[in-house]
Design a protein around this motif. Sequence first.
Motif, PDB file in Angstrom:
ATOM      1  N   LEU A 285       0.823  -1.210   0.000  1.00  0.00           N
ATOM      2  CA  LEU A 285       0.000   0.000   0.000  1.00  0.00           C
ATOM      3  C   LEU A 285       0.859   1.264   0.000  1.00  0.00           C
ATOM      4  O   LEU A 285       0.573   2.239   0.688  1.00  0.00           O
ATOM      5  CB  LEU A 285      -0.959   0.001   1.198  1.00  0.00           C
ATOM      6  CG  LEU A 285      -2.319   0.642   0.957  1.00  0.00           C
ATOM      7  CD1 LEU A 285      -3.108  -0.156  -0.067  1.00  0.00           C
ATOM      8  CD2 LEU A 285      -3.112   0.736   2.248  1.00  0.00           C
ATOM      9  N   LEU A 286       1.941   1.222  -0.784  1.00  0.00           N
ATOM     10  CA  LEU A 286       2.844   2.352  -0.927  1.00  0.00           C
ATOM     11  C   LEU A 286       2.720   2.926  -2.330  1.00  0.00           C
ATOM     12  O   LEU A 286       2.298   2.233  -3.265  1.00  0.00           O
ATOM     13  CB  LEU A 286       4.290   1.919  -0.689  1.00  0.00           C
ATOM     14  CG  LEU A 286       4.626   1.424   0.722  1.00  0.00           C
ATOM     15  CD1 LEU A 286       5.911   0.609   0.701  1.00  0.00           C
ATOM     16  CD2 LEU A 286       4.751   2.597   1.692  1.00  0.00           C
ATOM     17  N   SER A 352     -13.988   2.863  -4.239  1.00  0.00           N
ATOM     18  CA  SER A 352     -13.453   4.212  -4.259  1.00  0.00           C
ATOM     19  C   SER A 352     -12.451   4.396  -3.127  1.00  0.00           C
ATOM     20  O   SER A 352     -12.495   3.691  -2.114  1.00  0.00           O
ATOM     21  CB  SER A 352     -14.600   5.222  -4.105  1.00  0.00           C
ATOM     22  OG  SER A 352     -14.120   6.553  -4.117  1.00  0.00           O
ATOM     23  N   LYS A 353     -11.563   5.367  -3.299  1.00  0.00           N
ATOM     24  CA  LYS A 353     -10.650   5.738  -2.224  1.00  0.00           C
ATOM     25  C   LYS A 353     -11.406   6.458  -1.113  1.00  0.00           C
ATOM     26  O   LYS A 353     -12.399   7.154  -1.370  1.00  0.00           O
ATOM     27  CB  LYS A 353      -9.548   6.658  -2.754  1.00  0.00           C
ATOM     28  CG  LYS A 353      -8.624   6.036  -3.778  1.00  0.00           C
ATOM     29  CD  LYS A 353      -7.614   7.074  -4.263  1.00  0.00           C
ATOM     30  CE  LYS A 353      -6.672   6.494  -5.299  1.00  0.00           C
ATOM     31  NZ  LYS A 353      -5.713   7.515  -5.799  1.00  0.00           N
ATOM     32  N   VAL A 354     -10.917   6.309   0.115  1.00  0.00           N
ATOM     33  CA  VAL A 354     -11.487   7.052   1.237  1.00  0.00           C
ATOM     34  C   VAL A 354     -10.369   7.629   2.090  1.00  0.00           C
ATOM     35  O   VAL A 354      -9.219   7.181   2.043  1.00  0.00           O
ATOM     36  CB  VAL A 354     -12.411   6.174   2.116  1.00  0.00           C
ATOM     37  CG1 VAL A 354     -13.593   5.668   1.325  1.00  0.00           C
ATOM     38  CG2 VAL A 354     -11.638   5.025   2.755  1.00  0.00           C
ATOM     39  N   ILE A 355     -10.728   8.622   2.865  1.00  0.00           N
ATOM     40  CA  ILE A 355      -9.870   9.196   3.903  1.00  0.00           C
ATOM     41  C   ILE A 355     -10.515   8.855   5.241  1.00  0.00           C
ATOM     42  O   ILE A 355     -11.725   9.053   5.423  1.00  0.00           O
ATOM     43  CB  ILE A 355      -9.735  10.716   3.729  1.00  0.00           C
ATOM     44  CG1 ILE A 355      -8.987  11.037   2.428  1.00  0.00           C
ATOM     45  CG2 ILE A 355      -9.022  11.347   4.929  1.00  0.00           C
ATOM     46  CD1 ILE A 355      -9.038  12.497   2.027  1.00  0.00           C
ATOM     47  N   VAL A 356      -9.730   8.318   6.168  1.00  0.00           N
ATOM     48  CA  VAL A 356     -10.266   7.859   7.454  1.00  0.00           C
ATOM     49  C   VAL A 356      -9.581   8.599   8.599  1.00  0.00           C
ATOM     50  O   VAL A 356      -8.682   9.419   8.390  1.00  0.00           O
ATOM     51  CB  VAL A 356     -10.090   6.337   7.609  1.00  0.00           C
ATOM     52  CG1 VAL A 356     -10.821   5.605   6.493  1.00  0.00           C
ATOM     53  CG2 VAL A 356      -8.609   5.949   7.628  1.00  0.00           C
ATOM     54  N   PRO A 460     -14.160  19.211   0.068  1.00  0.00           N
ATOM     55  CA  PRO A 460     -13.578  20.138  -0.919  1.00  0.00           C
ATOM     56  C   PRO A 460     -12.089  19.877  -1.159  1.00  0.00           C
ATOM     57  O   PRO A 460     -11.518  20.402  -2.115  1.00  0.00           O
ATOM     58  CB  PRO A 460     -13.807  21.508  -0.279  1.00  0.00           C
ATOM     59  CG  PRO A 460     -13.833  21.236   1.196  1.00  0.00           C
ATOM     60  CD  PRO A 460     -14.431  19.870   1.353  1.00  0.00           C
ATOM     61  N   SER A 461     -11.465  19.044  -0.322  1.00  0.00           N
ATOM     62  CA  SER A 461     -10.014  18.822  -0.407  1.00  0.00           C
ATOM     63  C   SER A 461      -9.729  17.541  -1.189  1.00  0.00           C
ATOM     64  O   SER A 461      -9.246  16.541  -0.647  1.00  0.00           O
ATOM     65  CB  SER A 461      -9.421  18.731   1.010  1.00  0.00           C
ATOM     66  OG  SER A 461      -9.730  19.879   1.768  1.00  0.00           O
ATOM     67  N   HIS A 462     -10.013  17.561  -2.480  1.00  0.00           N
ATOM     68  CA  HIS A 462      -9.883  16.351  -3.295  1.00  0.00           C
ATOM     69  C   HIS A 462      -8.429  15.934  -3.495  1.00  0.00           C
ATOM     70  O   HIS A 462      -8.160  14.752  -3.780  1.00  0.00           O
ATOM     71  CB  HIS A 462     -10.563  16.561  -4.643  1.00  0.00           C
ATOM     72  CG  HIS A 462     -12.039  16.765  -4.532  1.00  0.00           C
ATOM     73  ND1 HIS A 462     -12.915  15.736  -4.259  1.00  0.00           N
ATOM     74  CD2 HIS A 462     -12.807  17.894  -4.623  1.00  0.00           C
ATOM     75  CE1 HIS A 462     -14.155  16.211  -4.203  1.00  0.00           C
ATOM     76  NE2 HIS A 462     -14.107  17.516  -4.413  1.00  0.00           N
ATOM     77  N   GLY A 463      -7.498  16.847  -3.351  1.00  0.00           N
ATOM     78  CA  GLY A 463      -6.094  16.502  -3.555  1.00  0.00           C
ATOM     79  C   GLY A 463      -5.567  15.482  -2.568  1.00  0.00           C
ATOM     80  O   GLY A 463      -4.605  14.763  -2.871  1.00  0.00           O
ATOM     81  N   LEU A 464      -6.207  15.369  -1.403  1.00  0.00           N
ATOM     82  CA  LEU A 464      -5.735  14.419  -0.386  1.00  0.00           C
ATOM     83  C   LEU A 464      -5.913  12.966  -0.821  1.00  0.00           C
ATOM     84  O   LEU A 464      -5.249  12.075  -0.304  1.00  0.00           O
ATOM     85  CB  LEU A 464      -6.479  14.654   0.926  1.00  0.00           C
ATOM     86  CG  LEU A 464      -6.236  16.016   1.603  1.00  0.00           C
ATOM     87  CD1 LEU A 464      -7.086  16.139   2.859  1.00  0.00           C
ATOM     88  CD2 LEU A 464      -4.768  16.211   1.931  1.00  0.00           C
ATOM     89  N   SER A 466      -4.931  11.665  -3.443  1.00  0.00           N
ATOM     90  CA  SER A 466      -3.760  11.198  -4.202  1.00  0.00           C
ATOM     91  C   SER A 466      -2.683  10.603  -3.291  1.00  0.00           C
ATOM     92  O   SER A 466      -1.741   9.985  -3.781  1.00  0.00           O
ATOM     93  CB  SER A 466      -3.162  12.356  -5.015  1.00  0.00           C
ATOM     94  OG  SER A 466      -2.680  13.377  -4.148  1.00  0.00           O
ATOM     95  N   ARG A 467      -2.809  10.780  -1.977  1.00  0.00           N
ATOM     96  CA  ARG A 467      -1.816  10.229  -1.054  1.00  0.00           C
ATOM     97  C   ARG A 467      -2.003   8.721  -0.912  1.00  0.00           C
ATOM     98  O   ARG A 467      -3.122   8.215  -0.999  1.00  0.00           O
ATOM     99  CB  ARG A 467      -1.937  10.893   0.315  1.00  0.00           C
ATOM    100  CG  ARG A 467      -1.708  12.400   0.298  1.00  0.00           C
ATOM    101  CD  ARG A 467      -1.610  12.929   1.715  1.00  0.00           C
ATOM    102  NE  ARG A 467      -1.463  14.367   1.748  1.00  0.00           N
ATOM    103  CZ  ARG A 467      -1.271  15.078   2.860  1.00  0.00           C
ATOM    104  NH1 ARG A 467      -1.200  14.447   4.037  1.00  0.00           N
ATOM    105  NH2 ARG A 467      -1.149  16.379   2.821  1.00  0.00           N
ATOM    106  N   ASP A 468      -0.917   8.008  -0.676  1.00  0.00           N
ATOM    107  CA  ASP A 468      -1.025   6.558  -0.498  1.00  0.00           C
ATOM    108  C   ASP A 468      -1.485   6.190   0.907  1.00  0.00           C
ATOM    109  O   ASP A 468      -2.124   5.152   1.109  1.00  0.00           O
ATOM    110  CB  ASP A 468       0.299   5.858  -0.837  1.00  0.00           C
ATOM    111  CG  ASP A 468       1.477   6.397  -0.048  1.00  0.00           C
ATOM    112  OD1 ASP A 468       1.389   7.545   0.437  1.00  0.00           O
ATOM    113  OD2 ASP A 468       2.494   5.705   0.086  1.00  0.00           O
ATOM    114  N   ARG A 469      -1.183   7.017   1.911  1.00  0.00           N
ATOM    115  CA  ARG A 469      -1.644   6.788   3.290  1.00  0.00           C
ATOM    116  C   ARG A 469      -2.640   7.898   3.613  1.00  0.00           C
ATOM    117  O   ARG A 469      -2.294   9.078   3.595  1.00  0.00           O
ATOM    118  CB  ARG A 469      -0.465   6.802   4.270  1.00  0.00           C
ATOM    119  CG  ARG A 469       0.638   5.787   3.913  1.00  0.00           C
ATOM    120  CD  ARG A 469       0.201   4.363   4.187  1.00  0.00           C
ATOM    121  NE  ARG A 469       1.165   3.382   3.718  1.00  0.00           N
ATOM    122  CZ  ARG A 469       2.205   2.944   4.409  1.00  0.00           C
ATOM    123  NH1 ARG A 469       2.445   3.436   5.608  1.00  0.00           N
ATOM    124  NH2 ARG A 469       3.006   2.020   3.906  1.00  0.00           N
TER     125      ARG A 469
END
Length: 552
Positions: A285-286, A352-356, A460-464, A466-469
């Motif tokens: 997951l890198l 889909s990707k998520v931020i947790v 609104p912060s869609h750029g986040l 793109s991060r792998d973690r």
Amino acid sequence: MNKTRPAKRPTPRGKVGGLAALALSAALVALPVAAQSLSAEALEQYIATTESRSDALPVATFYQRLQQQPAWQTPERVQALADALATLQDDGLTPADYLEAAGSGDTLKQAFERSQAGGVQARAAFDVRATRALLLALEHLQRGRLTPDEVEPGWDTPPPRRSYSMARVANAVTDGNVKEALALARPNTDAYRQLREALVKYRALEKLARQGNTPLVPTRNEALRRGDERTDVLTLRRRLAYWGMPDVLFGDPEAYARIDAEAPPLQRFDAELEAAVKRFQRHHLLNADGVVGSRTRRALNATLSSHVGALRANLERARWMQPIMARRPGVWVDIAGYRMHYTRPDGERWSSKVIVGRAGRETPVLHSAITHLTVNPTWTVPPTIWREDALPQIRRDPGYLARHNMRVLSPDGTRLNPAEVNWRAPGNVMLRQSAGPGNPLGRVVVRFPNNQLIYLHDTPSHGLFSRDRRALSSGCVRVEGVRELVRMLLEDTGSRYRLSELLQRDQSDLNVSLPERVPVALVYLTAWPDAVGDVTFRPDIYRRDGALLNAL
């Protein structure tokens, strides 16, 4: 790959029907004399006097399928049971737990021989203990060894129901194929099979690694990348071989001393090595850029035993996951894998990707059902964020509230004048951010009942993404492409609303109920197959694996 017989129609409790009965009767007639020395009547009486009716294990049902005949009265049958139980190691379970249950501290063979030297009671006792060991293994394979909510607080989905056919288990036992009986209970999902195969692979690598001493990739300020030529590159190759990529050491005279082959210099970071690094990065997951920076170096320098432990922990979670993954429709969030999955009623899957939540503000494991959506949401600042984030900033910067379009409210919703609030001791006030492009919830929120105020939402912060973690939030789950999820939820539940129309309405906090509830689960998985079936390992960001492994 485990092969099982074609599914048979279930038979009534206590009966074996049709061809199965004929086959079973023939098998019983063929039993050696030793097996017949424990009569059906003696065994039935022993079971009646020793087995509790409230026992969760269906011992009586098993013997009914065998027409009350003993199952474990020949050395061959006992050995078949011992061999089958030994395969539980590949499921992340401990075979000794089951062998000892059958053998009372001795090996299964010793317990059998001792029972044969005793009387009818001793033989009956051994037979029932051996049966209980098999049934316990079946139970743990299908439903999990542990009670989930005791090691994963918040896991309140009931365990899978016992669904294997006891008649087929009995047939497998009489055929001497106890491994097939276990296969009947083993989860029949791709994820479980892939995790199991990975455990076999990494245990073999771990055994091989004990025969040598693989050096660690040294810590340097600069990263290793394609074009570099130095001794660290050779160490990198050896470390990748440690992880099961021996092709990167082709031609190494230390590895293949007798092979006279032309090979590229092993201290050069070439295109083939870059491809191997990318493959390793994808499995951990890198960001798969082929560059060995600090995160990739730490993953390379981890131990195989840590991966064996992760696989054991997640095989147990995979046993619990069966009801969740079978839901149609159903949403589940893979917290440590930073992914959300939605299975539509027709079986189509959308991910889909998520931020947790970050460590300290963890996204909880929880199970609920999506009830409604909120379009153009306002945001009432949760207590933790209000206390630890917003209040210190307001004290430092009086313009913070206006800049973030926030209102100050009393507990009953009355609007207060910020200038009249003592921000050193504000009391019981609330902050609410108006709907709009800067609102952290974005344009839409997916809501489901829970005590932790957790929901899925836009950002609104869609750029986040793109991060792998992506453990970056304060607990809620931000979903990339959440509008597509909402569109499908409305369509799949038969709603008369369309998201495109709702977004055009000039109304804040527009709540839209779904005609049908959609189950949702937030789960924590530190090793899980990706879309192409390769098992990926994730950092144990909330440090939950240790407690589960200790309980196993």
